[in-house]
Write a protein that holds these residues in place. Structure first.
Motif, PDB file in Angstrom:
ATOM      1  N   GLY A  28      28.555  37.480  52.147  1.00 40.37           N
ATOM      2  CA  GLY A  28      29.410  36.387  51.691  1.00 40.37           C
ATOM      3  C   GLY A  28      30.024  36.657  50.325  1.00 40.37           C
ATOM      4  N   TRP A  29      30.563  35.595  49.724  1.00 40.43           N
ATOM      5  CA  TRP A  29      31.236  35.693  48.430  1.00 40.43           C
ATOM      6  C   TRP A  29      30.456  34.975  47.330  1.00 40.43           C
ATOM      7  CZ3 TRP A  29      35.262  38.975  48.183  1.00 40.43           C
ATOM      8  CH2 TRP A  29      35.901  39.302  49.379  1.00 40.43           C
ATOM      9  N   PHE A  30      29.165  34.779  47.569  1.00 47.83           N
ATOM     10  CA  PHE A  30      28.344  34.050  46.594  1.00 47.83           C
ATOM     11  C   PHE A  30      28.342  34.737  45.227  1.00 47.83           C
ATOM     12  CE2 PHE A  30      26.388  32.933  50.714  1.00 47.83           C
ATOM     13  CZ  PHE A  30      26.448  31.550  50.631  1.00 47.83           C
ATOM     14  N   ASN A  31      28.072  36.015  45.211  1.00 47.53           N
ATOM     15  CA  ASN A  31      27.900  36.707  43.929  1.00 47.53           C
ATOM     16  C   ASN A  31      28.839  37.908  43.763  1.00 47.53           C
ATOM     17  OD1 ASN A  31      26.269  37.905  46.030  1.00 47.53           O
ATOM     18  ND2 ASN A  31      25.303  39.190  44.475  1.00 47.53           N
ATOM     19  N   ARG A  32      29.989  37.842  44.452  1.00 45.11           N
ATOM     20  CA  ARG A  32      30.953  38.926  44.296  1.00 45.11           C
ATOM     21  C   ARG A  32      32.359  38.411  44.571  1.00 45.11           C
ATOM     22  NH1 ARG A  32      31.456  42.639  49.691  1.00 45.11           N
ATOM     23  NH2 ARG A  32      31.579  40.940  51.194  1.00 45.11           N
ATOM     24  N   ASN A  33      33.349  39.176  44.130  1.00 45.85           N
ATOM     25  CA  ASN A  33      34.744  38.900  44.457  1.00 45.85           C
ATOM     26  C   ASN A  33      35.580  40.117  44.115  1.00 45.85           C
ATOM     27  OD1 ASN A  33      37.175  37.245  45.142  1.00 45.85           O
ATOM     28  ND2 ASN A  33      35.666  35.600  44.991  1.00 45.85           N
ATOM     29  N   ARG A  34      36.901  39.966  44.256  1.00 43.12           N
ATOM     30  CA  ARG A  34      37.790  41.105  44.055  1.00 43.12           C
ATOM     31  C   ARG A  34      38.662  40.907  42.818  1.00 43.12           C
ATOM     32  NH1 ARG A  34      41.684  42.387  48.147  1.00 43.12           N
ATOM     33  NH2 ARG A  34      42.123  40.166  48.140  1.00 43.12           N
ATOM     34  N   PHE A  35      38.899  41.997  42.097  1.00 52.15           N
ATOM     35  CA  PHE A  35      39.803  41.959  40.960  1.00 52.15           C
ATOM     36  C   PHE A  35      40.677  43.215  40.985  1.00 52.15           C
ATOM     37  CE2 PHE A  35      36.517  44.697  39.632  1.00 52.15           C
ATOM     38  CZ  PHE A  35      36.780  45.284  38.394  1.00 52.15           C
ATOM     39  N   LEU A  36      41.628  43.282  40.070  1.00 51.27           N
ATOM     40  CA  LEU A  36      42.556  44.410  40.040  1.00 51.27           C
ATOM     41  C   LEU A  36      42.018  45.481  39.102  1.00 51.27           C
ATOM     42  CD1 LEU A  36      45.405  45.144  41.216  1.00 51.27           C
ATOM     43  CD2 LEU A  36      46.328  44.435  39.003  1.00 51.27           C
ATOM     44  N   LEU A  37      41.889  46.693  39.617  1.00 54.21           N
ATOM     45  CA  LEU A  37      41.388  47.801  38.811  1.00 54.21           C
ATOM     46  C   LEU A  37      42.248  49.031  39.082  1.00 54.21           C
ATOM     47  CD1 LEU A  37      39.188  48.805  36.858  1.00 54.21           C
ATOM     48  CD2 LEU A  37      37.841  49.458  38.866  1.00 54.21           C
ATOM     49  N   ASN A  38      43.007  49.427  38.079  1.00 50.05           N
ATOM     50  CA  ASN A  38      43.887  50.606  38.196  1.00 50.05           C
ATOM     51  C   ASN A  38      44.842  50.496  39.383  1.00 50.05           C
ATOM     52  OD1 ASN A  38      42.572  51.815  35.971  1.00 50.05           O
ATOM     53  ND2 ASN A  38      40.967  52.613  37.316  1.00 50.05           N
TER      54      ASN A  38
END
Length: 267
Positions: free
Chosen positions: A66-76
């Protein structure tokens, strides 16, 4: 605890209707219910903003996928995952029973995320949001996530009260649609709004039998400049705040359409 009762034509046993925080009994009230997600995408906040009361599940099983303790961000220029490490424990525990790993450093986590956006046009605004959301000192996973959700909602000017599912007087052994119906009835809701991804999980007929309208929120495409690279959609709210003035982010909260739930004939 007050006894349970059956509502006319509704096959879900619910507690007597209680007034929701900030509501007036008898008035129409929209309710949404979601799992707690860490710094979720803007659609999550569109949902909070679209309703009168937002319920976040605390007594729901934690899942690694699931998305409880993670997510997506922009990296390079590409999407990457950020994750809050957890203390090792039983996979059967609810999210409110999980603890963050003692080695997790909240300040270093803020630095990790902010460094990826160092050259973003609204870096200081985004950094301020990260600090308010993540430097809570909480070691309990659910409390940490709820604090971050509430902090972002406050920064975006969203007035919707956020309550924990365990605080609502229902049979918490109920599952799926039955549990949602029981929560809505206990809160005196007249309309339930869900993210579009759940459109095949719920029956409009069942909700109408309980005196509820079923609607789904579908985000319209949202695009903005991410440095000078190809746009990567639906990243964490952190990405949106790093690249857009806060007033523009607030205007994005209304970029959605409402879709009615499916009846048995339409399913």
């Amino acid at each position: 605890m007050v006894g349970l009762r059956m509502y006319p034509e509704c096959n879900v046993h619910c507690s007597p209707v209680a007034a929701a925080p900030g509501s007036t009994q008898g008035n129409p009230m929209k309710v949404a219910i979601m799992q707690p997600y860490l710094l979720p995408y803007i659609g999550y906040f569109q949902l909070i903003n679209a309703v009168d009361l937002f319920v976040v599940y605390d007594n729901i099983k934690y899942t690694k996928s699931g998305w409880f303790n993670r997510n997506r961000f922009l990296l390079n220029g590409s999407d990457a995952y950020f994750t809050v490490p957890l203390q090792k424990d039983s996979d059967s525990l609810d999210v409110v029973q999980r603890q963050i790993a003692p080695t997790f450093d909240q300040s270093k986590f803020v630095n990790q995320l902010s460094e990826a956006y160092r050259k973003a046009p609204h870096y200081e605004q985004g950094l301020s949001l990260l600090k308010a959301s993540l430097l809570s000192g909480e070691s309990n996973l659910f409390k940490f996530i709820k604090h971050s959700i509430q902090s972002v909602a406050t920064r975006l000017g969203i007035p919707t009260p956020i309550v924990e599912s365990s605080s609502i007087d229902i049979d918490h052994g109920l599952k799926s649609q039955d549990k949602v119906l029981a929560i809505c009835r206990a809160l005196g809701a007249t309309e339930y709004v869900n993210a579009i991804g759940g459109i095949d999980l719920y029956s409009a007929d069942a909700f109408r039998e309980c005196g509820l309208e079923l609607r789904f929120i579908k985000s319209r495409p949202i695009e903005y400049v991410q440095f000078k690279q190809a746009f990567v959609p639906w990243l964490s709210i952190v990405d949106v705040v790093m690249f857009n003035e806060i007033d523009r982010v607030r205007s994005m909260l209304d970029r959605y359409e409402m879709i009615s739930g499916k009846t048995a004939a339409e399913a």
